[in-house]
Design a protein around this motif. Structure first.
Motif, PDB file in Angstrom:
ATOM      1  N   GLY A 103       0.832  -1.192   0.000  1.00 37.08           N
ATOM      2  CA  GLY A 103       0.000   0.000   0.000  1.00 37.08           C
ATOM      3  C   GLY A 103       0.868   1.244   0.000  1.00 37.08           C
ATOM      4  O   GLY A 103       1.428   1.617   1.035  1.00 37.08           O
ATOM      5  N   ALA A 104       0.995   1.881  -1.150  1.00 39.75           N
ATOM      6  CA  ALA A 104       1.917   3.006  -1.327  1.00 39.75           C
ATOM      7  C   ALA A 104       1.155   4.325  -1.290  1.00 39.75           C
ATOM      8  O   ALA A 104       0.212   4.519  -2.065  1.00 39.75           O
ATOM      9  N   GLY A 105       1.591   5.231  -0.423  1.00 42.56           N
ATOM     10  CA  GLY A 105       0.942   6.522  -0.291  1.00 42.56           C
ATOM     11  C   GLY A 105       1.627   7.655  -1.037  1.00 42.56           C
ATOM     12  O   GLY A 105       1.141   8.782  -1.026  1.00 42.56           O
ATOM     13  N   THR A 106       2.755   7.355  -1.683  1.00 41.82           N
ATOM     14  CA  THR A 106       3.477   8.375  -2.446  1.00 41.82           C
ATOM     15  C   THR A 106       4.011   7.756  -3.735  1.00 41.82           C
ATOM     16  O   THR A 106       4.033   6.534  -3.891  1.00 41.82           O
ATOM     17  N   ARG A 107       4.490   8.620  -4.610  1.00 45.15           N
ATOM     18  CA  ARG A 107       5.110   8.118  -5.844  1.00 45.15           C
ATOM     19  C   ARG A 107       6.406   7.381  -5.521  1.00 45.15           C
ATOM     20  O   ARG A 107       6.698   6.330  -6.111  1.00 45.15           O
ATOM     21  N   ALA A 108       7.172   7.884  -4.562  1.00 48.98           N
ATOM     22  CA  ALA A 108       8.452   7.260  -4.219  1.00 48.98           C
ATOM     23  C   ALA A 108       8.260   5.866  -3.621  1.00 48.98           C
ATOM     24  O   ALA A 108       9.007   4.939  -3.938  1.00 48.98           O
ATOM     25  N   THR A 109       7.252   5.707  -2.751  1.00 45.47           N
ATOM     26  CA  THR A 109       7.042   4.380  -2.168  1.00 45.47           C
ATOM     27  C   THR A 109       6.491   3.409  -3.211  1.00 45.47           C
ATOM     28  O   THR A 109       6.723   2.201  -3.114  1.00 45.47           O
ATOM     29  N   GLY A 110       5.798   3.921  -4.212  1.00 42.04           N
ATOM     30  CA  GLY A 110       5.389   3.073  -5.320  1.00 42.04           C
ATOM     31  C   GLY A 110       6.588   2.524  -6.073  1.00 42.04           C
ATOM     32  O   GLY A 110       6.642   1.336  -6.425  1.00 42.04           O
ATOM     33  N   GLU A 111       7.575   3.370  -6.302  1.00 43.60           N
ATOM     34  CA  GLU A 111       8.798   2.920  -6.968  1.00 43.60           C
ATOM     35  C   GLU A 111       9.549   1.912  -6.100  1.00 43.60           C
ATOM     36  O   GLU A 111      10.096   0.925  -6.612  1.00 43.60           O
ATOM     37  N   TRP A 112       9.577   2.145  -4.795  1.00 49.62           N
ATOM     38  CA  TRP A 112      10.227   1.197  -3.884  1.00 49.62           C
ATOM     39  C   TRP A 112       9.551  -0.163  -3.950  1.00 49.62           C
ATOM     40  O   TRP A 112      10.220  -1.209  -3.996  1.00 49.62           O
ATOM     41  N   ALA A 113       8.206  -0.181  -3.952  1.00 47.07           N
ATOM     42  CA  ALA A 113       7.475  -1.443  -4.037  1.00 47.07           C
ATOM     43  C   ALA A 113       7.817  -2.198  -5.313  1.00 47.07           C
ATOM     44  O   ALA A 113       7.945  -3.427  -5.308  1.00 47.07           O
ATOM     45  N   ALA A 114       7.984  -1.468  -6.409  1.00 46.15           N
ATOM     46  CA  ALA A 114       8.361  -2.112  -7.678  1.00 46.15           C
ATOM     47  C   ALA A 114       9.736  -2.743  -7.575  1.00 46.15           C
ATOM     48  O   ALA A 114       9.946  -3.883  -8.015  1.00 46.15           O
ATOM     49  N   ARG A 115      10.676  -2.041  -7.017  1.00 48.95           N
ATOM     50  CA  ARG A 115      12.029  -2.591  -6.883  1.00 48.95           C
ATOM     51  C   ARG A 115      12.038  -3.832  -5.988  1.00 48.95           C
ATOM     52  O   ARG A 115      12.860  -4.735  -6.179  1.00 48.95           O
ATOM     53  N   GLU A 116      11.107  -3.874  -5.025  1.00 46.18           N
ATOM     54  CA  GLU A 116      11.008  -5.018  -4.118  1.00 46.18           C
ATOM     55  C   GLU A 116      10.239  -6.187  -4.731  1.00 46.18           C
ATOM     56  O   GLU A 116      10.192  -7.273  -4.141  1.00 46.18           O
ATOM     57  N   GLY A 117       9.594  -5.971  -5.868  1.00 44.25           N
ATOM     58  CA  GLY A 117       8.862  -7.046  -6.526  1.00 44.25           C
ATOM     59  C   GLY A 117       7.470  -7.283  -5.985  1.00 44.25           C
ATOM     60  O   GLY A 117       6.922  -8.382  -6.128  1.00 44.25           O
ATOM     61  N   MET A 118       6.860  -6.254  -5.383  1.00 46.72           N
ATOM     62  CA  MET A 118       5.492  -6.379  -4.877  1.00 46.72           C
ATOM     63  C   MET A 118       4.508  -5.678  -5.805  1.00 46.72           C
ATOM     64  O   MET A 118       4.853  -4.703  -6.485  1.00 46.72           O
ATOM     65  N   ASN A 119       3.279  -6.164  -5.834  1.00 51.05           N
ATOM     66  CA  ASN A 119       2.220  -5.474  -6.545  1.00 51.05           C
ATOM     67  C   ASN A 119       1.930  -4.142  -5.856  1.00 51.05           C
ATOM     68  O   ASN A 119       2.283  -3.948  -4.690  1.00 51.05           O
ATOM     69  N   LEU A 120       1.263  -3.247  -6.580  1.00 55.50           N
ATOM     70  CA  LEU A 120       0.986  -1.904  -6.062  1.00 55.50           C
ATOM     71  C   LEU A 120      -0.475  -1.772  -5.694  1.00 55.50           C
ATOM     72  O   LEU A 120      -1.359  -2.036  -6.512  1.00 55.50           O
ATOM     73  N   MET A 121      -0.737  -1.344  -4.454  1.00 57.03           N
ATOM     74  CA  MET A 121      -2.087  -1.034  -3.992  1.00 57.03           C
ATOM     75  C   MET A 121      -2.127   0.442  -3.645  1.00 57.03           C
ATOM     76  O   MET A 121      -1.430   0.895  -2.737  1.00 57.03           O
ATOM     77  N   TRP A 135      11.942  -7.754 -13.316  1.00 56.08           N
ATOM     78  CA  TRP A 135      11.129  -8.875 -12.838  1.00 56.08           C
ATOM     79  C   TRP A 135      10.468  -9.583 -14.011  1.00 56.08           C
ATOM     80  O   TRP A 135      10.049  -8.946 -14.979  1.00 56.08           O
ATOM     81  N   GLU A 136      10.344 -10.897 -13.925  1.00 58.69           N
ATOM     82  CA  GLU A 136       9.818 -11.675 -15.046  1.00 58.69           C
ATOM     83  C   GLU A 136       8.295 -11.628 -15.140  1.00 58.69           C
ATOM     84  O   GLU A 136       7.747 -11.594 -16.235  1.00 58.69           O
ATOM     85  N   ARG A 137       7.602 -11.654 -14.011  1.00 60.51           N
ATOM     86  CA  ARG A 137       6.145 -11.674 -14.075  1.00 60.51           C
ATOM     87  C   ARG A 137       5.585 -10.269 -14.291  1.00 60.51           C
ATOM     88  O   ARG A 137       6.275  -9.266 -14.064  1.00 60.51           O
ATOM     89  N   GLU A 138       4.333 -10.212 -14.716  1.00 62.39           N
ATOM     90  CA  GLU A 138       3.664  -8.929 -14.881  1.00 62.39           C
ATOM     91  C   GLU A 138       3.141  -8.453 -13.524  1.00 62.39           C
ATOM     92  O   GLU A 138       2.551  -9.231 -12.771  1.00 62.39           O
ATOM     93  N   PRO A 139       3.334  -7.186 -13.196  1.00 60.69           N
ATOM     94  CA  PRO A 139       2.834  -6.689 -11.912  1.00 60.69           C
ATOM     95  C   PRO A 139       1.340  -6.422 -11.982  1.00 60.69           C
ATOM     96  O   PRO A 139       0.770  -6.253 -13.061  1.00 60.69           O
ATOM     97  N   ARG A 140       0.724  -6.352 -10.813  1.00 61.18           N
ATOM     98  CA  ARG A 140      -0.671  -5.942 -10.737  1.00 61.18           C
ATOM     99  C   ARG A 140      -0.766  -4.620  -9.981  1.00 61.18           C
ATOM    100  O   ARG A 140       0.040  -4.343  -9.088  1.00 61.18           O
ATOM    101  N   VAL A 141      -1.766  -3.823 -10.353  1.00 67.25           N
ATOM    102  CA  VAL A 141      -1.968  -2.506  -9.753  1.00 67.25           C
ATOM    103  C   VAL A 141      -3.446  -2.341  -9.436  1.00 67.25           C
ATOM    104  O   VAL A 141      -4.305  -2.553 -10.298  1.00 67.25           O
TER     105      VAL A 141
END
Length: 339
Positions: free
Chosen positions: A184-202, A235-241
């Motif tokens: 659960g990302a509340g900013t643009r920066a934490t969204g980018e962090w979640a991507a680098r960690e390989g988690m989907n974005l909520m 990352w190989e898989r497609e992310p979900r948002v």
């Protein structure tokens, strides 16, 4: 739009008009609403998690019960505050709930939002070490949790019991669950962090920053930056948002009495010591809502939409609300009910 789910905040209170007067009411009605949503063709049942409040708190008994009563619908959280969690105990609970549901768990986690208790996570036994903030602790908890559900060894074996010295994983394990964790990302920066960690974005109905543009445009930028960071990470898989929206169709005088006549505008406020932008609620006639929602650029960019529901109005009211949205509004964003 591929998936549409409902998101319940799980409020309960013995006040006039409330159909969820006790914790038992909201738990049992949450299960019934998930069953009803699956029958309508909705794709997901998601629940908020809060502590020290008259809301849903411990999610895994509820998620397991929903999983046992349904067969298709995704079940998840939006979000679990990782400051409060024992990562290894949570890994066991999450795996059990996922196995009961047949692999339908979609867990939203985050560093947490403001709570009614001052440093309530410390009462749960989680005190940030010196030099670490509560947000750092939440991310550390998340990292250990994700390693545990992926099968990493997290405890030394006792050779007297096992005959060897190895690192033991928690049990049970739920195959594929590690790919179904959302941040659960509340900013643009934490969204980018979640991507680098390989988690989907909520992404919710608010962002704890503001650039002066409408909320959906700011959220669109967050999603685009997330997807770019995901691609860069390789990352190989497609992310979900997923994004959340409050969408209320006005079908009769009762709806108008509860929710007014028309949608509001974005709101600015203060949260966590800074300016936050809150997305508007969509309230109006179904045909007008369909047109407005189709123009929401963040909704168009996401693959999943979580619709907040007024859970205190009861199962029958929310079943009717979801059915009206499924028939009259959601087709405008390209969604079709699952059958």
């Amino acid at each position: 739009m591929t998936n549409v789910g409902f998101l319940s905040f799980g409020h309960y209170q013995a006040v006039p008009g409330s159909q969820t007067r006790t914790a038992g009411d909201v738990l049992l009605q949450s299960i019934d609403l998930a069953v009803a949503a699956e029958e309508i063709g909705i794709d997901g049942a998601y629940f908020r998690v809060h502590h020290f409040a008259r809301q849903l708190a411990s999610p895994f008994p509820l998620l397991a019960a929903v999983g046992a009563r349904t067969s298709r619908i995704e079940i998840g959280t939006g979000v679990i505050d990782m400051r409060y969690e024992n990562p290894l105990s949570m890994a066991e609970d999450a795996a059990a709930a996922d196995l009961i549901s047949g692999g339908r768990l979609e867990l939203g986690i985050s560093r947490g939002s403001p709570e009614t208790a001052l440093r309530g996570y410390e009462s749960f036994g989680h005190v940030p070490p010196e030099g670490m903030s509560d947000a750092d602790m939440a991310r550390a908890h998340a990292g250990l949790f994700r390693a545990a559900i992926a099968g990493a060894g997290v405890a030394d074996s006792d050779p007297r019991m096992t005959g060897q010295s190895v690192r033991l994983p928690v049990m049970p394990q739920a195959p594929g669950l590690s790919d179904r964790i959302w941040w659960g990302a509340g900013t643009r920066a934490t969204g980018e962090w979640a991507a680098r960690e390989g988690m989907n974005l909520m992404s919710s109905t608010l962002l704890t920053e503001d650039t002066g543009v409408p909320f959906d445009e700011l959220q669109l930028e967050q999603i685009q930056r997330y997807k770019a960071a995901w691609a860069e990470a390789g990352w190989e898989r497609e992310p979900r948002v997923s994004v959340s929206r409050s969408v209320i169709p006005l079908l009769d005088a009762q709806d108008r009495a509860y929710f007014g006549e028309r949608s509001g505008d974005d709101q600015l406020g203060h949260l966590d010591g800074g300016i936050a932008r809150f997305g508007k609620s969509y309230v109006g006639e179904p045909d007008v809502l369909a047109e407005e929602l189709a123009k929401d650029v963040a909704v168009r960019e996401a693959d999943s939409l979580l619709l907040t529901v007024p859970n205190q109005l009861g199962v029958a009211y929310n079943q009717r609300l979801l059915a009206a949205l499924a028939e009259h509004v959601l087709p405008a964003i390209g969604w079709k009910p699952r059958v």
